[in-house]
Design a protein around this motif. Structure first.
Motif, short mmCIF file in Angstrom:
data_model
loop_
_atom_site.label_atom_id
_atom_site.label_comp_id
_atom_site.label_asym_id
_atom_site.label_seq_id
_atom_site.Cartn_x
_atom_site.Cartn_y
_atom_site.Cartn_z
N ALA A 264 0.83 -1.20 0.00
CA ALA A 264 0.00 0.00 0.00
C ALA A 264 0.87 1.25 0.00
N ASP A 265 1.96 1.22 0.75
CA ASP A 265 2.86 2.37 0.79
C ASP A 265 3.55 2.57 -0.56
N ILE A 266 3.92 1.47 -1.22
CA ILE A 266 4.59 1.56 -2.52
C ILE A 266 3.68 2.22 -3.56
N PHE A 267 2.43 1.79 -3.60
CA PHE A 267 1.53 2.26 -4.65
C PHE A 267 0.86 3.59 -4.32
N ALA A 268 0.96 4.04 -3.07
CA ALA A 268 0.31 5.29 -2.68
C ALA A 268 0.84 6.48 -3.48
N GLY A 269 2.10 6.42 -3.90
CA GLY A 269 2.69 7.54 -4.62
C GLY A 269 2.61 7.44 -6.13
N LYS A 270 1.96 6.41 -6.65
CA LYS A 270 1.88 6.21 -8.10
C LYS A 270 0.47 6.52 -8.60
N THR A 271 0.38 6.99 -9.82
CA THR A 271 -0.93 7.20 -10.44
C THR A 271 -1.42 5.88 -11.05
N ARG A 272 -2.71 5.83 -11.36
CA ARG A 272 -3.26 4.62 -11.97
C ARG A 272 -2.64 4.36 -13.34
N ALA A 273 -2.38 5.43 -14.09
CA ALA A 273 -1.75 5.26 -15.40
C ALA A 273 -0.35 4.68 -15.27
N GLU A 274 0.40 5.15 -14.29
CA GLU A 274 1.75 4.62 -14.06
C GLU A 274 1.69 3.15 -13.65
N ILE A 275 0.72 2.82 -12.80
CA ILE A 275 0.58 1.43 -12.35
C ILE A 275 0.19 0.54 -13.52
N ARG A 276 -0.69 1.03 -14.37
CA ARG A 276 -1.11 0.22 -15.52
C ARG A 276 0.07 -0.03 -16.47
N THR A 277 0.85 1.01 -16.73
CA THR A 277 2.02 0.85 -17.60
C THR A 277 3.00 -0.16 -17.01
N MET A 278 3.24 -0.05 -15.71
CA MET A 278 4.14 -0.97 -15.03
C MET A 278 3.61 -2.40 -15.09
N ALA A 279 2.31 -2.56 -14.86
CA ALA A 279 1.71 -3.89 -14.87
C ALA A 279 1.81 -4.53 -16.26
N LEU A 280 1.54 -3.76 -17.30
CA LEU A 280 1.60 -4.30 -18.66
C LEU A 280 3.03 -4.69 -19.04
N SER A 281 3.99 -3.86 -18.65
CA SER A 281 5.38 -4.14 -19.04
C SER A 281 5.94 -5.36 -18.32
#
Length: 348
Positions: A264-281
């Motif tokens: 939760a702490d790791i993802f708190a500073g990321k946007t949904r678009a950034e998370i989606r890009t990271m997940a796809l890659s």
């Protein structure tokens, strides 16, 4: 009535859930009828007049005959007599004598108490409420009408199977669908877990294997499989995930609350678009939570034609398409309905 076209164009369906039946049965019957209407069936809904946002979704493409509690059964007897199928509850069906050509699709809450309960009580009885929420807080019901709509999908499949049987000259119906049975089927993993371990799953709360956490501009569902743990560590690049407490599946399970707090702490500073890009890659099934308006602009949804424009009372709305294919072909919401007849009220 004007021919509508489509694979069910010659089928007349009457949708009649009694005025005293639980709301969940109306939602289930409504989705079953909506699927039939999308495929071209003439669906006549017997119910009090009135509209809601849920009703706009469920009853698009149907014809409404406004009824009262006093004249409901009279209308069911009149219109059900010439129908190919009648979607109703057991209480309504008990007052009728249908001809052999009419297929009864009976939707109930459970086999022992078909007209008692709600979606919440059915979810509790089948164990679905044990999947979400915190054990130290009040139970949470599933969002929307997931159980009722699943029952509606089951009823639709039963209806089409019965029509196929009838057209082949074989006995058809009645079709029986209970929300409790459908819930047990949806929750099959809990049954297999209980059979294997001797314990039924309980609400995990902060120790949930998969959870939803806040991010910079919304929320994200942290979903990953055992074999994707290494990819998740690489994708985040956070040294805390290399802690020996999280080295094995068993240790991650023992320290789930601490692990979830770090994620939760790791993802708190990321946007949904950034998370989606990271997940796809990194080929991770992480799921950013999008709003309905954002989903309408999503390239994947646009490519699949998930939302279709429909006109309701002169207003163009984006209507979700239903998960129904016929010989591999999808059908738009109310695609065979005539605009002048959509949701119209027939007096009688």
């Amino acid at each position: 009535m004007t021919s509508r076209g489509g694979p069910l164009s010659r089928v007349v369906v009457v949708e009649a859930i009694g005025p005293d039946a639980p709301d969940a049965l109306g939602h289930a019957a409504g989705l079953c009828g909506r699927m039939a209407a999308d495929l071209g069936a003439t669906v006549i809904r017997l119910a009090p007049s009135g509209k809601s946002e849920t009703g706009v979704f469920l009853h698009h493409g149907k014809r409404l005959i406004a009824t009262t509690a006093e004249d409901f059964l009279r209308h069911v007897a009149i219109h059900g007599a010439g129908a190919d199928a009648l979607i109703c509850d057991s209480g309504t069906h008990a007052h009728l004598s249908l001809g052999p050509q009419t297929i009864a699709v009976l939707i109930g809450m459970s086999l022992d108490e078909p007209l008692r309960g709600s979606e919440l009580t059915a979810e509790a009885r089948c164990g679905l409420l044990d999947l979400i929420g915190d054990p130290d807080r009040a139970p949470l019901r599933l969002a929307g009408h997931q159980l009722a709509y699943s029952a509606g999908l089951s009823a639709y499949l039963g209806l089409v199977a019965a029509l196929t049987q009838r057209d082949a000259g074989r006995p058809a119906g009645p079709v029986h669908v209970d929300l409790l049975d459908v819930g047990v089927w949806l929750n099959w993993k809990a049954l297999s877990t209980a059979a294997r371990t001797g314990q039924s799953p309980m609400r995990p709360g902060a120790k949930a294997e998969w959870t939803i956490v806040p991010c910079r501009d919304g929320y994200v569902a942290l979903v990953y499989r055992i074999q994707e743990w290494t990819s998740l560590k690489v994708a985040t690049g956070d040294a805390r995930l290399a802690d020996p407490r999280f080295e094995t599946v068993a240790r991650r399970s023992q320290n789930r609350a601490e692990l979830n707090a770090i994620l939760a702490d790791i993802f708190a500073g990321k946007t949904r678009a950034e998370i989606r890009t990271m997940a796809l890659s990194h080929k991770l099934p992480l799921g950013p939570v999008w709003t309905p308006e954002e989903l309408k602009r999503d390239p994947h949804m646009i490519e699949r034609g998930y939302f279709q424009p429909v006109t309701v009372d002169g207003q163009v709305l984006a209507m979700p398409s239903l998960p129904v294919l016929w010989n591999g072909r999808a059908f738009p919401p109310g695609g065979f309905a005539h605009a002048a007849q959509d949701n119209r009220t027939i007096s009688g």
